[in-house]
Scaffold this motif. Structure first.
Motif, PDB file in Angstrom:
ATOM      1  N   ARG A  98      34.764  39.683  50.174  1.00 24.58           N
ATOM      2  CA  ARG A  98      34.658  39.315  48.819  1.00 24.58           C
ATOM      3  C   ARG A  98      36.519  37.832  48.600  1.00 24.58           C
ATOM      4  O   ARG A  98      36.961  36.954  48.110  1.00 24.58           O
ATOM      5  CB  ARG A  98      34.243  39.732  47.795  1.00 24.58           C
ATOM      6  CG  ARG A  98      32.747  39.448  47.443  1.00 24.58           C
ATOM      7  CD  ARG A  98      32.028  40.244  46.103  1.00 24.58           C
ATOM      8  NE  ARG A  98      32.324  41.625  46.433  1.00 24.58           N
ATOM      9  CZ  ARG A  98      31.669  42.260  46.291  1.00 24.58           C
ATOM     10  NH1 ARG A  98      30.662  41.706  47.606  1.00 24.58           N
ATOM     11  NH2 ARG A  98      32.192  43.565  46.280  1.00 24.58           N
ATOM     12  N   MET A  99      37.287  39.140  48.875  1.00 23.06           N
ATOM     13  CA  MET A  99      38.893  38.481  48.729  1.00 23.06           C
ATOM     14  C   MET A  99      39.235  37.966  50.032  1.00 23.06           C
ATOM     15  O   MET A  99      39.616  36.375  49.483  1.00 23.06           O
ATOM     16  CB  MET A  99      39.602  39.560  48.996  1.00 23.06           C
ATOM     17  CG  MET A  99      39.529  40.352  47.492  1.00 23.06           C
ATOM     18  SD  MET A  99      41.174  42.357  47.806  1.00 23.06           S
ATOM     19  CE  MET A  99      40.703  42.722  45.901  1.00 23.06           C
ATOM     20  N   ASP A 100      38.552  37.354  51.166  1.00 24.94           N
ATOM     21  CA  ASP A 100      38.881  37.176  52.173  1.00 24.94           C
ATOM     22  C   ASP A 100      38.234  35.613  51.661  1.00 24.94           C
ATOM     23  O   ASP A 100      39.071  34.343  51.634  1.00 24.94           O
ATOM     24  CB  ASP A 100      38.535  37.768  53.404  1.00 24.94           C
ATOM     25  CG  ASP A 100      39.349  38.993  53.673  1.00 24.94           C
ATOM     26  OD1 ASP A 100      40.527  38.605  53.191  1.00 24.94           O
ATOM     27  OD2 ASP A 100      39.010  39.277  54.377  1.00 24.94           O
ATOM     28  N   LEU A 101      37.246  35.830  51.237  1.00 22.79           N
ATOM     29  CA  LEU A 101      36.463  34.695  51.022  1.00 22.79           C
ATOM     30  C   LEU A 101      37.453  33.208  49.725  1.00 22.79           C
ATOM     31  O   LEU A 101      37.250  32.526  49.919  1.00 22.79           O
ATOM     32  CB  LEU A 101      34.951  34.643  50.861  1.00 22.79           C
ATOM     33  CG  LEU A 101      34.539  35.363  52.577  1.00 22.79           C
ATOM     34  CD1 LEU A 101      32.573  35.579  51.977  1.00 22.79           C
ATOM     35  CD2 LEU A 101      34.821  34.804  53.930  1.00 22.79           C
ATOM     36  N   ASN A 102      37.669  34.428  48.930  1.00 24.39           N
ATOM     37  CA  ASN A 102      38.627  33.995  47.808  1.00 24.39           C
ATOM     38  C   ASN A 102      39.938  33.304  48.214  1.00 24.39           C
ATOM     39  O   ASN A 102      40.034  32.104  47.469  1.00 24.39           O
ATOM     40  CB  ASN A 102      38.759  34.588  46.794  1.00 24.39           C
ATOM     41  CG  ASN A 102      39.238  34.794  45.504  1.00 24.39           C
ATOM     42  OD1 ASN A 102      38.597  33.198  44.801  1.00 24.39           O
ATOM     43  ND2 ASN A 102      40.144  34.863  45.162  1.00 24.39           N
ATOM     44  N   TYR A 103      40.450  34.137  48.805  1.00 26.89           N
ATOM     45  CA  TYR A 103      41.648  33.117  49.443  1.00 26.89           C
ATOM     46  C   TYR A 103      41.422  31.749  50.255  1.00 26.89           C
ATOM     47  O   TYR A 103      41.619  31.042  50.053  1.00 26.89           O
ATOM     48  CB  TYR A 103      42.510  34.042  50.495  1.00 26.89           C
ATOM     49  CG  TYR A 103      43.325  33.251  51.562  1.00 26.89           C
ATOM     50  CD1 TYR A 103      45.245  33.286  50.951  1.00 26.89           C
ATOM     51  CD2 TYR A 103      43.056  32.890  52.519  1.00 26.89           C
ATOM     52  CE1 TYR A 103      45.630  32.486  51.169  1.00 26.89           C
ATOM     53  CE2 TYR A 103      44.239  32.761  53.001  1.00 26.89           C
ATOM     54  CZ  TYR A 103      46.034  32.105  52.701  1.00 26.89           C
ATOM     55  OH  TYR A 103      46.389  31.470  53.136  1.00 26.89           O
ATOM     56  N   GLN A 104      40.578  32.095  50.638  1.00 29.06           N
ATOM     57  CA  GLN A 104      40.103  30.985  51.840  1.00 29.06           C
ATOM     58  C   GLN A 104      39.523  29.570  50.572  1.00 29.06           C
ATOM     59  O   GLN A 104      39.895  28.407  50.774  1.00 29.06           O
ATOM     60  CB  GLN A 104      38.797  30.696  52.606  1.00 29.06           C
ATOM     61  CG  GLN A 104      39.299  31.392  53.519  1.00 29.06           C
ATOM     62  CD  GLN A 104      37.945  31.461  54.786  1.00 29.06           C
ATOM     63  OE1 GLN A 104      37.150  31.442  55.211  1.00 29.06           O
ATOM     64  NE2 GLN A 104      37.884  32.876  55.345  1.00 29.06           N
ATOM     65  N   ARG A 105      38.741  29.598  49.584  1.00 30.79           N
ATOM     66  CA  ARG A 105      38.627  28.826  48.469  1.00 30.79           C
ATOM     67  C   ARG A 105      39.337  28.373  47.616  1.00 30.79           C
ATOM     68  O   ARG A 105      39.751  27.030  47.312  1.00 30.79           O
ATOM     69  CB  ARG A 105      37.232  29.312  47.577  1.00 30.79           C
ATOM     70  CG  ARG A 105      36.008  29.450  48.087  1.00 30.79           C
ATOM     71  CD  ARG A 105      35.095  29.515  46.943  1.00 30.79           C
ATOM     72  NE  ARG A 105      35.128  31.332  46.368  1.00 30.79           N
ATOM     73  CZ  ARG A 105      35.040  32.733  46.510  1.00 30.79           C
ATOM     74  NH1 ARG A 105      34.353  32.400  48.386  1.00 30.79           N
ATOM     75  NH2 ARG A 105      35.090  33.602  46.254  1.00 30.79           N
ATOM     76  N   LYS A 106      41.098  29.245  47.506  1.00 33.69           N
ATOM     77  CA  LYS A 106      41.830  29.250  46.958  1.00 33.69           C
ATOM     78  C   LYS A 106      42.782  29.064  47.647  1.00 33.69           C
ATOM     79  O   LYS A 106      44.051  28.436  47.006  1.00 33.69           O
ATOM     80  CB  LYS A 106      42.937  30.416  45.758  1.00 33.69           C
ATOM     81  CG  LYS A 106      41.421  30.321  44.681  1.00 33.69           C
ATOM     82  CD  LYS A 106      41.850  31.790  44.077  1.00 33.69           C
ATOM     83  CE  LYS A 106      42.990  32.140  43.700  1.00 33.69           C
ATOM     84  NZ  LYS A 106      43.035  33.374  42.595  1.00 33.69           N
ATOM     85  N   TRP A 107      43.124  28.361  48.816  1.00 35.76           N
ATOM     86  CA  TRP A 107      43.708  28.207  49.707  1.00 35.76           C
ATOM     87  C   TRP A 107      44.952  27.121  49.394  1.00 35.76           C
ATOM     88  O   TRP A 107      44.409  25.748  48.977  1.00 35.76           O
ATOM     89  CB  TRP A 107      43.351  28.425  51.082  1.00 35.76           C
ATOM     90  CG  TRP A 107      45.089  27.570  52.305  1.00 35.76           C
ATOM     91  CD1 TRP A 107      46.081  28.704  52.328  1.00 35.76           C
ATOM     92  CD2 TRP A 107      45.100  26.801  52.217  1.00 35.76           C
ATOM     93  NE1 TRP A 107      47.318  28.499  53.296  1.00 35.76           N
ATOM     94  CE2 TRP A 107      46.591  26.899  52.817  1.00 35.76           C
ATOM     95  CE3 TRP A 107      45.047  25.627  52.541  1.00 35.76           C
ATOM     96  CZ2 TRP A 107      47.367  25.639  53.382  1.00 35.76           C
ATOM     97  CZ3 TRP A 107      45.353  24.221  52.985  1.00 35.76           C
ATOM     98  CH2 TRP A 107      46.511  24.293  54.009  1.00 35.76           C
ATOM     99  N   SER A 108      45.847  27.111  49.255  1.00 40.24           N
ATOM    100  CA  SER A 108      47.104  25.738  49.301  1.00 40.24           C
ATOM    101  C   SER A 108      48.467  26.568  49.738  1.00 40.24           C
ATOM    102  O   SER A 108      48.717  27.565  50.095  1.00 40.24           O
ATOM    103  CB  SER A 108      46.941  24.860  48.022  1.00 40.24           C
ATOM    104  OG  SER A 108      47.735  26.434  46.998  1.00 40.24           O
ATOM    105  N   VAL A 109      49.276  25.874  50.398  1.00 39.28           N
ATOM    106  CA  VAL A 109      50.358  26.571  50.847  1.00 39.28           C
ATOM    107  C   VAL A 109      51.195  26.764  49.552  1.00 39.28           C
ATOM    108  O   VAL A 109      53.050  27.784  49.558  1.00 39.28           O
ATOM    109  CB  VAL A 109      51.728  25.566  51.386  1.00 39.28           C
ATOM    110  CG1 VAL A 109      52.791  25.201  51.099  1.00 39.28           C
ATOM    111  CG2 VAL A 109      50.946  24.425  52.854  1.00 39.28           C
TER     112      VAL A 109
END
Length: 219
Positions: free
Chosen positions: A187-198
């Motif tokens: 869930r943390m990994d997928l949350n990172y994908q959703r929130k990703w930006s530089v």
């Protein structure tokens, strides 16, 4: 979701679109610059770490293990050795305290005395800057799983393979070794994908420094 067979490993991976961060030139530039800086630091600490490992227990300086990266592609992750040389052979003798497709034990007897220090300070992970420079990993991403972990994945878990694994990520900053439930890591990994930006990557890198310096959640 549609499943396809990943060749030549025969692992099943979810056929989703590759995450946009994989194509980001700015992210790759940060990875290269960060890896070069990290390797410079590694070169300074290399001989003291090597000497400590050699004096502590016999065996190789480095530990390599096959991990799965973007879309299940296999690569060899590189670390300073923190366990006895026959750690994999005696793994079945150690109780798994984690829930799900990961292995964790707070008092793992396979970890050497020097290895305990290397893990608490995250110095054992310094050689992974080579993996980042080669492009198999990123500075920030998802936790890189082992092949046997991936072989047990459900479709929900496969989504974490649509991005490059990282030396750090939400699991490192917000949970680290204290997170012992595999689905929570996903869930943390997928949350990172959703929130990703530089910008979010830079924020996580900054927070990682504080976590490592404070030795929070490491064992």
């Amino acid at each position: 979701m549609r499943l396809s067979t990943y060749s030549p490993t025969s692992l099943q991976v979810v056929a989703l679109s590759t995450h946009c961060s994989v194509y980001s030139k700015r992210k790759r530039c940060i990875d290269i610059l960060g890896a070069l800086l990290g390797l410079s630091i590694t070169s300074i600490l290399f001989f003291p770490i090597v000497l400590a490992i050699k004096l502590d227990t016999p065996g190789p300086i480095f530990y390599t293990q096959q991990r799965c990266g973007l879309k299940g592609k296999r690569f060899r992750i590189l670390k300073f050795r923190s366990m006895v040389t026959n750690a994999e052979q005696i793994k079945h003798l150690v109780k798994n305290e984690a829930d799900g497709h990961i292995f964790k034990n707070r008092n793992d007897p396979r970890i050497t005395r020097v290895g305990q220090f290397l893990r608490k300070t995250s110095l054992d992970e310094l050689p992974q800057f080579f993996n980042v420079l080669q492009g198999d990993m990123s500075l920030v991403g998802t936790r890189p799983p082992t092949s046997d972990e991936v072989e047990q994945y459900s479709s929900f878990h496969f989504q974490r393979l649509n991005i490059k694994p990282g030396m750090t990520g939400e699991w490192q900053v917000y949970g680290r070794s204290n997170v012992e439930n595999f689905d929570e890591i996903v869930r943390m990994d997928l949350n990172y994908q959703r929130k990703w930006s530089v910008g979010y990557d830079l924020l996580l890198l900054l927070k990682t420094i504080f976590v490592v310096v404070g030795k929070r959640g490491a064992y």
